[in-house]
Each structure stands twice: as C-alpha cells, then as structure tokens.
Design a protein around this motif. Sequence first.
Motif, PDB file in Angstrom:
ATOM      1  N   UNK A 109       0.830  -1.213   0.000  1.00 44.68           N
ATOM      2  CA  UNK A 109       0.000   0.000   0.000  1.00 44.68           C
ATOM      3  C   UNK A 109       0.860   1.256   0.000  1.00 44.68           C
ATOM      4  N   UNK A 110       0.294   2.339  -0.538  1.00 45.13           N
ATOM      5  CA  UNK A 110       0.840   3.688  -0.459  1.00 45.13           C
ATOM      6  C   UNK A 110      -0.330   4.616  -0.151  1.00 45.13           C
ATOM      7  N   UNK A 111      -0.125   5.559   0.767  1.00 44.81           N
ATOM      8  CA  UNK A 111      -1.216   6.429   1.213  1.00 44.81           C
ATOM      9  C   UNK A 111      -1.903   7.131   0.053  1.00 44.81           C
ATOM     10  N   UNK A 112      -3.225   7.072   0.062  1.00 45.71           N
ATOM     11  CA  UNK A 112      -4.059   7.801  -0.892  1.00 45.71           C
ATOM     12  C   UNK A 112      -5.356   8.146  -0.185  1.00 45.71           C
ATOM     13  N   UNK A 113      -5.801   9.377  -0.301  1.00 50.90           N
ATOM     14  CA  UNK A 113      -7.019   9.794   0.396  1.00 50.90           C
ATOM     15  C   UNK A 113      -8.243   9.051  -0.102  1.00 50.90           C
ATOM     16  N   UNK A 114      -8.227   8.597  -1.334  1.00 52.15           N
ATOM     17  CA  UNK A 114      -9.403   7.943  -1.908  1.00 52.15           C
ATOM     18  C   UNK A 114      -9.350   6.421  -1.763  1.00 52.15           C
ATOM     19  N   UNK A 115      -8.191   5.814  -2.011  1.00 50.90           N
ATOM     20  CA  UNK A 115      -8.114   4.353  -2.019  1.00 50.90           C
ATOM     21  C   UNK A 115      -7.495   3.760  -0.762  1.00 50.90           C
ATOM     22  N   UNK A 116      -6.505   4.422  -0.164  1.00 53.64           N
ATOM     23  CA  UNK A 116      -5.812   3.883   1.010  1.00 53.64           C
ATOM     24  C   UNK A 116      -5.590   4.966   2.061  1.00 53.64           C
ATOM     25  N   UNK A 117      -6.667   5.475   2.677  1.00 55.40           N
ATOM     26  CA  UNK A 117      -6.495   6.570   3.659  1.00 55.40           C
ATOM     27  C   UNK A 117      -5.875   6.111   4.976  1.00 55.40           C
ATOM     28  N   UNK A 118      -5.833   4.798   5.244  1.00 53.10           N
ATOM     29  CA  UNK A 118      -5.270   4.297   6.496  1.00 53.10           C
ATOM     30  C   UNK A 118      -3.843   3.799   6.351  1.00 53.10           C
ATOM     31  N   UNK A 119      -3.285   3.815   5.138  1.00 50.34           N
ATOM     32  CA  UNK A 119      -1.939   3.298   4.928  1.00 50.34           C
ATOM     33  C   UNK A 119      -0.907   4.251   5.535  1.00 50.34           C
ATOM     34  N   UNK A 120       0.027   3.746   6.349  1.00 52.41           N
ATOM     35  CA  UNK A 120       1.034   4.620   6.984  1.00 52.41           C
ATOM     36  C   UNK A 120       2.297   4.810   6.147  1.00 52.41           C
ATOM     37  N   UNK A 121       2.275   4.378   4.875  1.00 49.71           N
ATOM     38  CA  UNK A 121       3.428   4.548   3.983  1.00 49.71           C
ATOM     39  C   UNK A 121       3.101   5.673   3.002  1.00 49.71           C
TER      40      UNK A 121
END
Length: 383
Positions: free
Chosen positions: A203-215
């Motif tokens: 994962x890589x942080x994205x506000x739409x797809x991965x808002x909980x990713x810490x990377x």
Amino acid sequence: MSQDGGCYTWIWTCFFEYSTPKILLIRSRKVGAINRFIQAVIIGYVIGYVCVLKKGYQETDTVLSSVTTKVKGIALTNTTAMGLRVWDVADYVIPPQEESSFFVMTNMIITPGQNQSHCPEVSETTSAGVQTGRCVNYSASAKTCEVLAWCPLEEDVDPPEPPILAAAENFTVLIKNHIRYPKFNFSRRNILPHINSTYLTNCVFSRTTDPDCPIFRLRDIVSEAQEDFQDMAVNGGVMGIQIRWDCDLDMPESWCVPKYTFRRLDNKDPENTVAPGYSFRFAKYYSDGEVETRTLIKAFGIRFDVMVFGKAGKFNIVPMLLNVGAGLALMGLVTVVCDWIVLTFMKKKNIYKEQKYSYVDDFELVSGPYLLKAQCLCIIFVN
C-alpha cells in the motif's frame, strides 16, 4: 446634630431590613414572546453547542505520542564529480534517525579531494580558512589572500537545476506513530488492527483508495501541500506532516483513527529570496596515502517534521453537571432582560413600577416614596 441622628437611624433601619422576592404576573404578548425566545436561545445553546457540538458532558485528555520513521528508495546519478553512482537510504538520509523528523537529501554541491594545505581565497567576503597574510594569484587577472584551509575551497555557486537526486520524489517513508491517553488508559497506533503484512508491503497512502496506509510517497506529501517536488528539491525546504487523533471514547474503539494533513513550514515568499530553502554541509573522509583527504558535500534537501495532535473525551458526570448548571444560571438573564424592557419601553411602565416595588414597615404596606429603597423583585412573564 439632627443630621447625624438621622443618618444613624437610617443605618440602623437598613441593618434590620430583609428582602424577599415578589412575583408580578404580566400578561403581554410582546414581553411573553421575548421571554420565551430568550429561553429557547439559551436552551439551544446549552444543548446544541455545549453538549452536542463541544461534548460538554465529557472529561478530556491530551495525547502522548512517539514517532519513528523508515525511508526506502534507490536513486542512480551520473555526475562529473562522482561519476556513475547508486544512492541508497544510508547515503541520502542524514542523520539516520531524528526525533519526530527525517531529512532526505535531494541536491548537492560536491567539492572532492580536499586536504589541509595553502590556497587562495575564493571570495573576499567569506573566508573558509585562516589567512596567512600573503597575497597570491587567484587567477591570471586577480589576486586574493592566501589561507590555510581544506583546499581546494568550495566554489560559491548555485545548486544544480534540475536537482541531482530528482528521483527522490518516488522514495517512500513508513511512519509509525504510537499514542496514549493516560487518563483513560487508552493506547493506539496508526498501523490499525485491520492492516496486515501483505497490505503494508503493497500500500501507499491515498485519500481515496488507502487513507489508512502509513506509507507515504514523498512526492504525494509535497503535492498535498500544493507544492511542486522538483522545484522544492533544488534549494530544499521544510515540510510538516500533521497527524491528528481526535477520539470519542464513548464510541467504538475502531472509530479512533488518525487523520493526516500536510503543509510547507518554511517561508516561501517570492519577494524575499534571501537564503532560501534548507541546506547544510558534511564531509566524507578517507586517506590518500599518508594525507588525510575528504569530499565536502553541501547538501540541499527536504526536512519532514512529524507533528502529532489529539484530544480524547469520555463521559463523566462532573463536567456534565458543571456545564448544565452554567446553562441554567444563564436563565437568570431572561428575567433581567425582560425586566429592563418592561420598565423602560412599555407604555404602562409607571404602573409596572408601582406594582413591582413595595416596602413593608411594621406590617403596613407602603409604596411611592419608598420605591428607591426597595429591592428589584422577580417577574414571571406569560403569554
């Protein structure tokens, strides 16, 4: 003598006076409407703003936090000074660990092969060594003072553009944030329970797809702050990564999640371009035979400061009673406002004054001249 006797008599009389509220019922649509309106406003303030919006029924605590970071990424450069070179995290993260921050080098000015010797100064305004008192040739047409320093001296030039480590925009950083609210014995971290190793690897942080990713990808952090990474990488700068934990502990624990925001912290003023960006110097030492030699690097880069904010609240009867009690105390303003309206603006204000104030002396009802000595009494307004 008579005046002194009258004063003592008045003081003696006042000492033994007692005031009690008097209820005066006024049937007026105007005053009754104002009375109910102010009551509704106060009740709405207490319930809507104090209790619902500000959660005045909760006891609160501020967050305690720790932050660690881990940067990953590989870059390939080909420069005249250093040739073809691969850069990994040990090369461009300086120092390896800082408290709640990390620095990524994005650009540099390299001065190789320096050793302790005598050489001409590069500039008369700044000195990089100790002057010997001799004047030597700097070039065919110019002379400068000789200095004892690490020679050759660093050239006073602008940083390369585009930046040498332009590929740093694709580097990623894992931010591990542990928080605690000691008053409630509540702990949490930004790697949430539903995040497993497989997800964290991809994962890589994205506000739409991965808002909980810490990377986080460095380019995305800068873009979220409305900045261009390549422009910022030339002279460097300071970015802020803000993590906010606002937790309602009356709700399920899964609702307590971090919210990330990003902003540029250093001043970017187009009208003030003196000493822009962020830079510092460091050296790498080695021995060339018996001579100590170094490569001087003036590093430009982006420092990322991780700032954690937060507040947690949980129901407690004490703050609830305090806020409700304060709201009920405001209800006393209703009588004051309506009393002022009745005695100032109403057509029958003189009649109201006669009915409102009274003075009892030896069980005889007296009015008129004693109005100024009486106390203001409570009024109930009805429609």
